[in-house]
Design a protein around this motif. Structure first.
Motif, short mmCIF file in Angstrom:
data_model
loop_
_atom_site.label_atom_id
_atom_site.label_comp_id
_atom_site.label_asym_id
_atom_site.label_seq_id
_atom_site.Cartn_x
_atom_site.Cartn_y
_atom_site.Cartn_z
N LEU A 234 -41.36 8.35 61.62
CA LEU A 234 -40.50 9.37 61.04
C LEU A 234 -39.20 9.46 61.83
O LEU A 234 -39.20 9.29 63.05
CB LEU A 234 -41.20 10.73 61.05
N ARG A 235 -38.13 9.75 61.12
CA ARG A 235 -36.83 9.93 61.77
C ARG A 235 -36.26 11.28 61.34
O ARG A 235 -36.33 11.64 60.17
CB ARG A 235 -35.86 8.81 61.39
N LEU A 236 -35.69 11.99 62.29
CA LEU A 236 -35.12 13.30 61.98
C LEU A 236 -33.82 13.16 61.20
O LEU A 236 -32.92 12.41 61.58
CB LEU A 236 -34.86 14.08 63.26
N ILE A 237 -33.73 13.87 60.08
CA ILE A 237 -32.51 13.92 59.29
C ILE A 237 -31.66 15.06 59.83
O ILE A 237 -32.16 16.17 60.02
CB ILE A 237 -32.84 14.16 57.80
N PRO A 238 -30.38 14.85 60.09
CA PRO A 238 -29.57 15.88 60.77
C PRO A 238 -29.21 17.10 59.93
O PRO A 238 -28.65 18.06 60.44
CB PRO A 238 -28.31 15.12 61.18
N THR A 239 -29.52 17.09 58.62
CA THR A 239 -29.17 18.23 57.77
C THR A 239 -29.98 19.47 58.16
O THR A 239 -31.21 19.44 58.16
CB THR A 239 -29.44 17.90 56.29
N VAL A 240 -29.29 20.55 58.50
CA VAL A 240 -29.94 21.81 58.84
C VAL A 240 -29.53 22.87 57.82
O VAL A 240 -28.70 22.62 56.95
CB VAL A 240 -29.59 22.26 60.28
N ARG A 241 -30.10 24.05 57.93
CA ARG A 241 -29.89 25.08 56.91
C ARG A 241 -28.41 25.44 56.71
O ARG A 241 -27.98 25.75 55.60
CB ARG A 241 -30.68 26.34 57.26
N ASP A 242 -27.64 25.42 57.78
CA ASP A 242 -26.25 25.85 57.65
C ASP A 242 -25.26 24.69 57.75
O ASP A 242 -24.09 24.88 58.10
CB ASP A 242 -25.92 26.90 58.71
N SER A 243 -25.71 23.47 57.42
CA SER A 243 -24.82 22.31 57.50
C SER A 243 -23.56 22.48 56.67
O SER A 243 -22.48 22.02 57.04
CB SER A 243 -25.56 21.04 57.05
N PHE A 244 -23.69 23.14 55.50
CA PHE A 244 -22.55 23.28 54.59
C PHE A 244 -22.16 24.75 54.42
O PHE A 244 -21.62 25.15 53.39
CB PHE A 244 -22.88 22.65 53.24
N LYS A 245 -22.41 25.52 55.45
CA LYS A 245 -22.11 26.95 55.41
C LYS A 245 -20.63 27.21 55.15
O LYS A 245 -20.26 28.09 54.38
CB LYS A 245 -22.53 27.59 56.74
N ASN A 246 -19.77 26.43 55.80
CA ASN A 246 -18.32 26.63 55.65
C ASN A 246 -17.82 26.29 54.25
O ASN A 246 -16.72 26.69 53.87
CB ASN A 246 -17.56 25.80 56.68
N GLN A 247 -18.63 25.56 53.50
CA GLN A 247 -18.27 25.22 52.12
C GLN A 247 -18.91 26.18 51.12
O GLN A 247 -18.82 25.99 49.92
CB GLN A 247 -18.70 23.78 51.78
N GLY A 248 -19.58 27.21 51.65
CA GLY A 248 -20.21 28.21 50.79
C GLY A 248 -21.51 27.74 50.16
O GLY A 248 -21.92 28.24 49.11
N ILE A 249 -22.17 26.77 50.80
CA ILE A 249 -23.42 26.22 50.27
C ILE A 249 -24.57 26.60 51.20
O ILE A 249 -24.62 26.18 52.36
CB ILE A 249 -23.34 24.69 50.14
N LYS A 250 -25.49 27.41 50.71
CA LYS A 250 -26.62 27.87 51.53
C LYS A 250 -27.85 26.98 51.42
O LYS A 250 -28.78 27.11 52.19
CB LYS A 250 -27.01 29.30 51.10
N MET A 251 -27.85 26.08 50.45
CA MET A 251 -29.01 25.22 50.16
C MET A 251 -30.23 26.08 49.86
O MET A 251 -31.16 26.20 50.67
CB MET A 251 -29.27 24.23 51.30
N GLU A 252 -30.22 26.67 48.69
CA GLU A 252 -31.27 27.61 48.28
C GLU A 252 -32.65 26.96 48.20
O GLU A 252 -33.67 27.64 48.28
CB GLU A 252 -30.89 28.23 46.94
N GLN A 253 -32.69 25.63 48.02
CA GLN A 253 -33.96 24.91 47.93
C GLN A 253 -34.22 24.09 49.20
O GLN A 253 -34.84 23.04 49.15
CB GLN A 253 -33.95 23.98 46.71
N PHE A 254 -33.73 24.58 50.33
CA PHE A 254 -33.80 23.80 51.57
C PHE A 254 -35.23 23.38 51.92
O PHE A 254 -35.47 22.26 52.38
CB PHE A 254 -33.22 24.62 52.73
N ASP A 255 -36.20 24.24 51.71
CA ASP A 255 -37.59 23.96 52.09
C ASP A 255 -38.29 22.99 51.14
O ASP A 255 -39.46 22.66 51.35
CB ASP A 255 -38.38 25.26 52.18
N ARG A 256 -37.58 22.54 50.14
CA ARG A 256 -38.19 21.61 49.19
C ARG A 256 -38.46 20.25 49.83
O ARG A 256 -39.42 19.56 49.47
CB ARG A 256 -37.26 21.44 47.99
N LEU A 257 -37.62 19.86 50.78
CA LEU A 257 -37.76 18.58 51.48
C LEU A 257 -37.92 18.81 52.97
O LEU A 257 -37.38 19.78 53.52
CB LEU A 257 -36.53 17.70 51.25
N PRO A 258 -38.63 17.93 53.67
CA PRO A 258 -38.76 18.06 55.12
C PRO A 258 -37.49 17.61 55.84
O PRO A 258 -36.61 17.00 55.24
CB PRO A 258 -39.94 17.14 55.45
#
Length: 316
Positions: A234-258
């Motif tokens: 397994l390799r860690l993907i760098p995307t975190v919950r607030d990766s696109f916070k400054n663009q106004g994107i909260k990623m409402e389905q963040f927990d859908r993928l590991p």
């Protein structure tokens, strides 16, 4: 100065317009325009699974078209001049000539953050056995994979005829009985990389638009997100919950993928700690991802990847 005069009025990247190459290579261009190397759709389609429809539209406009799309490869990036990465290029591959392939100046430049330096041993310290035998990228990844087959795939996992270890290494055809037994017993339960990845590989943390990410070496084993019946690297993907916070994107389905994804680590060796003795996995559980090691505030789906190896039963 002479170079500037010679290039004055010339198109800087003529192959950016596929019609130029298509005048002589219409069949290749007709499939390449749908390939993932040209569309970079794989980057988009995987990440928007974490977003609502409204967020996906914003991502396309504010992030993908302005940032991710810049990584697409034109014909010239592979056959004439090394691609431009973060404003840097190694320049013309062989003067102004077209070359059929030169993986060390093309593949290595785009995939130089993780795959290529792991393959050569520059990162992790152990070169892949295939590299040591003189093999390069196109020995496994055939040109059809790059040029495409005319299908607009969503992500790379969907691409037909992707390389597989079993293309060359048939299970049951091993010279030694011990190797044959191990492969037959672990077949489909553990990926080839799970046993034969030989060293730590690069994992990226905390990616933010405009801010980059932090890289650390690591080696992790767990259940494959694509196949929950198979253990793999397994390799860690760098995307975190607030990766696109400054663009106004909260990623409402963040927990859908590991946050961790199965990775075909390009640092393969015939003999590794896990192939030498069974206790490395079944008793010492080396490398297996644990709950304590999961990143802080990560996806809830990460828990589904954890696997606790069982001791080998001893018959009386």
């Amino acid at each position: 100065m002479e170079m500037d005069l010679a290039h004055k009025g010339r198109e800087k990247r003529p192959s950016e317009n596929l019609k130029v190459c298509g005048e002589c290579h219409p069949e290749i261009v007709s499939t390449y325009r749908k390939s993932l190397h040209f569309t970079t759709a794989g980057q988009r389609n995987r990440i928007i699974e974490r977003m609502s429809q409204a967020e996906a539209k914003r991502f396309d406009a504010e992030v993908f078209e302005k940032s991710c799309r810049s990584c697409h490869a034109s014909c010239g990036d592979c056959h004439v001049k090394s691609p431009l990465i973060s404003g840097i290029s190694v320049g013309l591959i062989k003067g102004h000539r077209f070359v059929k392939k030169d993986e060390g100046k093309t593949c290595a430049f785009c995939h130089g953050g993780r795959v290529y330096p792991e393959f050569t041993g520059e990162y992790g310290g152990t070169a892949d056995v295939h590299y040591q035998k003189g093999m390069m990228c196109l020995d496994c990844h055939k040109k059809r994979e790059f040029h495409g087959d005319g299908t607009a795939y969503r992500v790379k996992e969907e691409v037909r005829d992707r390389p597989s270890c079993r293309d060359c290494h048939r299970v049951g055809g091993e010279a030694k009985l011990t190797a044959q037994t191990a492969h037959l017993r672990h077949a489909d339960k553990v990926s080839c990389f799970g046993c034969h990845s030989s060293a730590e590989y690069r994992n990226c943390y905390n990616c933010h638009v405009g801010g980059g990410s932090e890289a650390k070496p690591g080696f992790m084993l767990g259940m494959s997100p694509k196949n929950r019946k198979q253990i793999t690297t397994l390799r860690l993907i760098p995307t975190v919950r607030d990766s696109f916070k400054n663009q106004g994107i909260k990623m409402e389905q963040f927990d859908r993928l590991p946050n961790y994804w199965d990775t075909p680590a390009h640092n393969i060796r015939k003999r590794t700690e896990r192939t030498r003795y069974c206790d490395a996995c079944h008793e010492e559980k080396k490398g297996f991802l644990t709950k304590d090691q999961l990143i802080k505030d990560g996806s809830k789906a990460n828990l589904e990847l954890l696997y606790n190896p069982k001791p080998i039963p001893i018959s009386e």
